[in-house]
Design an enzyme around this catalytic site. Structure first.
Site, mmCIF file in Angstrom:
data_model
loop_
_atom_site.group_PDB
_atom_site.id
_atom_site.type_symbol
_atom_site.label_atom_id
_atom_site.label_comp_id
_atom_site.label_asym_id
_atom_site.label_seq_id
_atom_site.Cartn_x
_atom_site.Cartn_y
_atom_site.Cartn_z
ATOM 1 N N GLU A 167 9.021 -31.272 11.245
ATOM 2 C CA GLU A 167 7.939 -32.026 10.587
ATOM 3 C C GLU A 167 8.199 -33.524 10.458
ATOM 4 O O GLU A 167 8.446 -34.033 9.349
ATOM 5 C CB GLU A 167 7.672 -31.445 9.191
ATOM 6 C CG GLU A 167 7.177 -30.027 9.229
ATOM 7 C CD GLU A 167 6.637 -29.554 7.878
ATOM 8 O OE1 GLU A 167 6.725 -30.300 6.892
ATOM 9 O OE2 GLU A 167 6.108 -28.433 7.834
ATOM 10 N N GLU A 356 6.545 -22.097 10.859
ATOM 11 C CA GLU A 356 6.599 -21.923 9.395
ATOM 12 C C GLU A 356 5.200 -21.610 8.885
ATOM 13 O O GLU A 356 4.224 -22.240 9.320
ATOM 14 C CB GLU A 356 7.039 -23.208 8.664
ATOM 15 C CG GLU A 356 8.518 -23.446 8.586
ATOM 16 C CD GLU A 356 8.859 -24.672 7.744
ATOM 17 O OE1 GLU A 356 8.124 -24.973 6.775
ATOM 18 O OE2 GLU A 356 9.860 -25.323 8.071
HETATM 19 C C1 BGC Z 1 9.329 -27.676 5.228
HETATM 20 C C2 BGC Z 1 10.191 -26.705 4.449
HETATM 21 C C3 BGC Z 1 9.598 -26.511 3.076
HETATM 22 C C4 BGC Z 1 8.230 -25.873 3.229
HETATM 23 C C5 BGC Z 1 7.510 -25.565 1.925
HETATM 24 C C6 BGC Z 1 7.854 -27.407 5.079
HETATM 25 O O1 BGC Z 1 7.209 -28.612 4.969
HETATM 26 O O2 BGC Z 1 9.708 -27.682 6.573
HETATM 27 O O3 BGC Z 1 11.495 -27.206 4.420
HETATM 28 O O4 BGC Z 1 10.399 -25.788 2.224
HETATM 29 O O5 BGC Z 1 7.412 -26.745 3.960
HETATM 30 O O6 BGC Z 1 7.264 -26.711 1.203
#
Ligand code: BGC
Length: 445
Positions: A167, A356
């Site tokens: 990100e 993610e």
């Molecule tokens: C990040 C993670 C974070 C998750 C939830 C993402 O932006 O890569 O490290 O914990 O979001 O906030």
């Protein structure tokens, strides 16, 4: 009911983590300090002043945690390498204990039939490099390239799946413009050079991996959110367009050979002229094997003349009376589908992986159980939207849930729980939540 086999037998299912959020041992075993160690040491930066250590103590418990990945039925484990564990000063002398740790972790995955996906940079810049200006400094690129080379040469025989950055918009905006994440810098004079050096790093990192690892599968990740104008007024539409340019387009377009987007916006035009970014277009381009998308929520934005530069304001889910998670993030699977389509429309995006996606809730253990029905409902909704996009022909090849276990959630400290496994931050005991068992069942069929 939706099941893993609906996605086809080749679909990749994984769970994602990041070094700083789980490892602990922040100043042990030869590791140098990272910007997150420095940032968390300052009062008032992190909710309840939580510190990074011992987090989940993954450094000592990695074997137990890889066993959990396996038990839940995932075949991919995404983790990141802490740069300052390999190079305590960011460059120069290599810390052999750090090198060994990731060998052990990789071997543990492989001997359990788990495929590692390694992220090279998940926000924990060595403090020594920040002291030179961090991502705002031109010197960061040579240092990052050297770090990538070391990792590629060291682990490239065993690990074929690599993610260059996590990100880029996340850390450049939160860390170098708004100052709410490490290193806590603010303003456009920090943000823009950080953006430029990051865009160079993502492409150059990819090129190094390509040159040094045979048969590598190389990706990078982007945070993304569908940007929805609050009304159809010209001013709200303009506000939405600007937010979309920054949040969704800023980093992918340079990889595609398109340079930075301007959206006819004087601020971005000025940045490009000042830094001569058109001359760097070729250097910022890289043909990634996969694009990692990370989505949690959409943003509804409204014009607001009092907000400097962007003149846009988020209208929160709560005030719009929309369902949201404990982070206040709107639950809206249609927006997940829409943003995947937006990224898939770039002609050179060949393959999308969701690297993610997940949700935080105020989980509680009761009689040894964590009944997180809301998280299960969230996954069901989002996976249905993903399946819809896939069935329409978008080449989506994998999904990684965020995250294996409750961990250090950046500025939220240990107060936001995203895990499929509950972590007791006093005893460090892991307890599989109902959502973890849900994944176990989901992945069986
Ligand atoms: C990040 C993670 C974070 C998750 C939830 C993402 O932006 O890569 O490290 O914990 O979001 O906030």
């Amino acid at each position: 009911m939706i099941k893993a086999s609906d996605f086809g037998s080749k679909f990749i299912w994984g769970v994602a983590t990041a070094a700083a959020q789980i490892e602990g041992t922040a100043s042990q075993y030869g590791k140098g300090p990272s910007i997150w160690d420095t940032f968390t040491a300052k009062n008032g930066k992190i909710k309840k002043n939580h510190k990074l250590d011992p987090a989940c103590d993954f450094y000592h418990r990695y074997a137990e945690d890889v066993a959990l990945v396996k038990l839940l039925g995932f075949t991919v484990f995404r983790f990141s390498i802490a740069w300052s564990r390999i190079l305590p000063n960011g460059r120069g002398e290599v810390n052999q204990e750090g090198i060994r740790f990731y060998h052990n972790l990789i071997d543990e995955c492989l001997s359990n039939g788990i495929t590692p996906y390694i992220t090279l940079y998940h926000w924990d810049l060595p403090q020594a490099l920040e002291d030179e200006g961090g991502w705002t400094s031109f010197s960061i690129n040579a240092a990052f390239n050297a770090f990538v080379s070391i990792c590629a040469m060291e682990y490239g025989d065993k690990v074929k799946n690599w993610i260059v950055l996590n990100e880029p918009f996340g850390y450049t905006s939160l860390g170098y413009m708004l100052g709410v994440h490490a290193p806590g810098k603010t303003g456009l004079s920090n943000f823009f050079p950080a953006v430029l050096h990051t865009a160079l790093a993502q492409a150059e990192g990819g090129k190094i991996l390509r040159a040094e690892i045979s048969k590598a599968n190389i990706g990078t990740t982007f945070s993304c959110s569908e940007i929805i104008p609050y009304t159809q007024s010209d001013s709200d539409l303009l506000a939405a367009k600007r937010v979309d340019t920054l949040m969704n387009r800023l980093f992918i377009e340079p990889t595609q050979g398109m340079g930075f987007p301007t959206a006819n916006w004087d601020v971005l035009e000025k940045f490009q002229i000042e830094y001569g970014t058109w001359r760097l277009q070729e250097r910022m381009k890289f043909d990634f094997d996969f694009i990692g998308l990370q989505n949690y929520f959409p943003l509804v934005v409204k014009y607001n003349a009092f907000i400097p530069v962007i003149q846009a304001w988020e209208v929160k889910a709560k005030s719009r009376k929309k369902p949201h998670t404990a982070m206040g993030w709107e639950i809206n699977a249609d927006s997940f589908y829409n943003i995947i389509k937006q990224f898939a429309a770039y002609p050179n995006v060949k393959n999308i992986m969701i690297t993610e996606n997940g949700a935080a809730y105020h989980d509680k253990i009761s009689n040894g159980n964590v009944v997180d029905a809301e998280r299960i409902a969230y996954f069901e909704l989002y996976l249905q939207a993903l399946l819809k996009a896939k069935k329409e022909g978008i080449n989506i090849t994998g999904y990684m849930a965020w995250t294996l276990m409750d961990n250090f959630e950046w500025a939220e400290g240990f107060n936001a729980r995203f895990g499929l496994v509950h972590t007791d931050f006093h005893t460090l005991k892991r307890t599989i939540k109902y959502s973890g068992y849900w994944w176990q069942e989901f992945l069986k069929v």
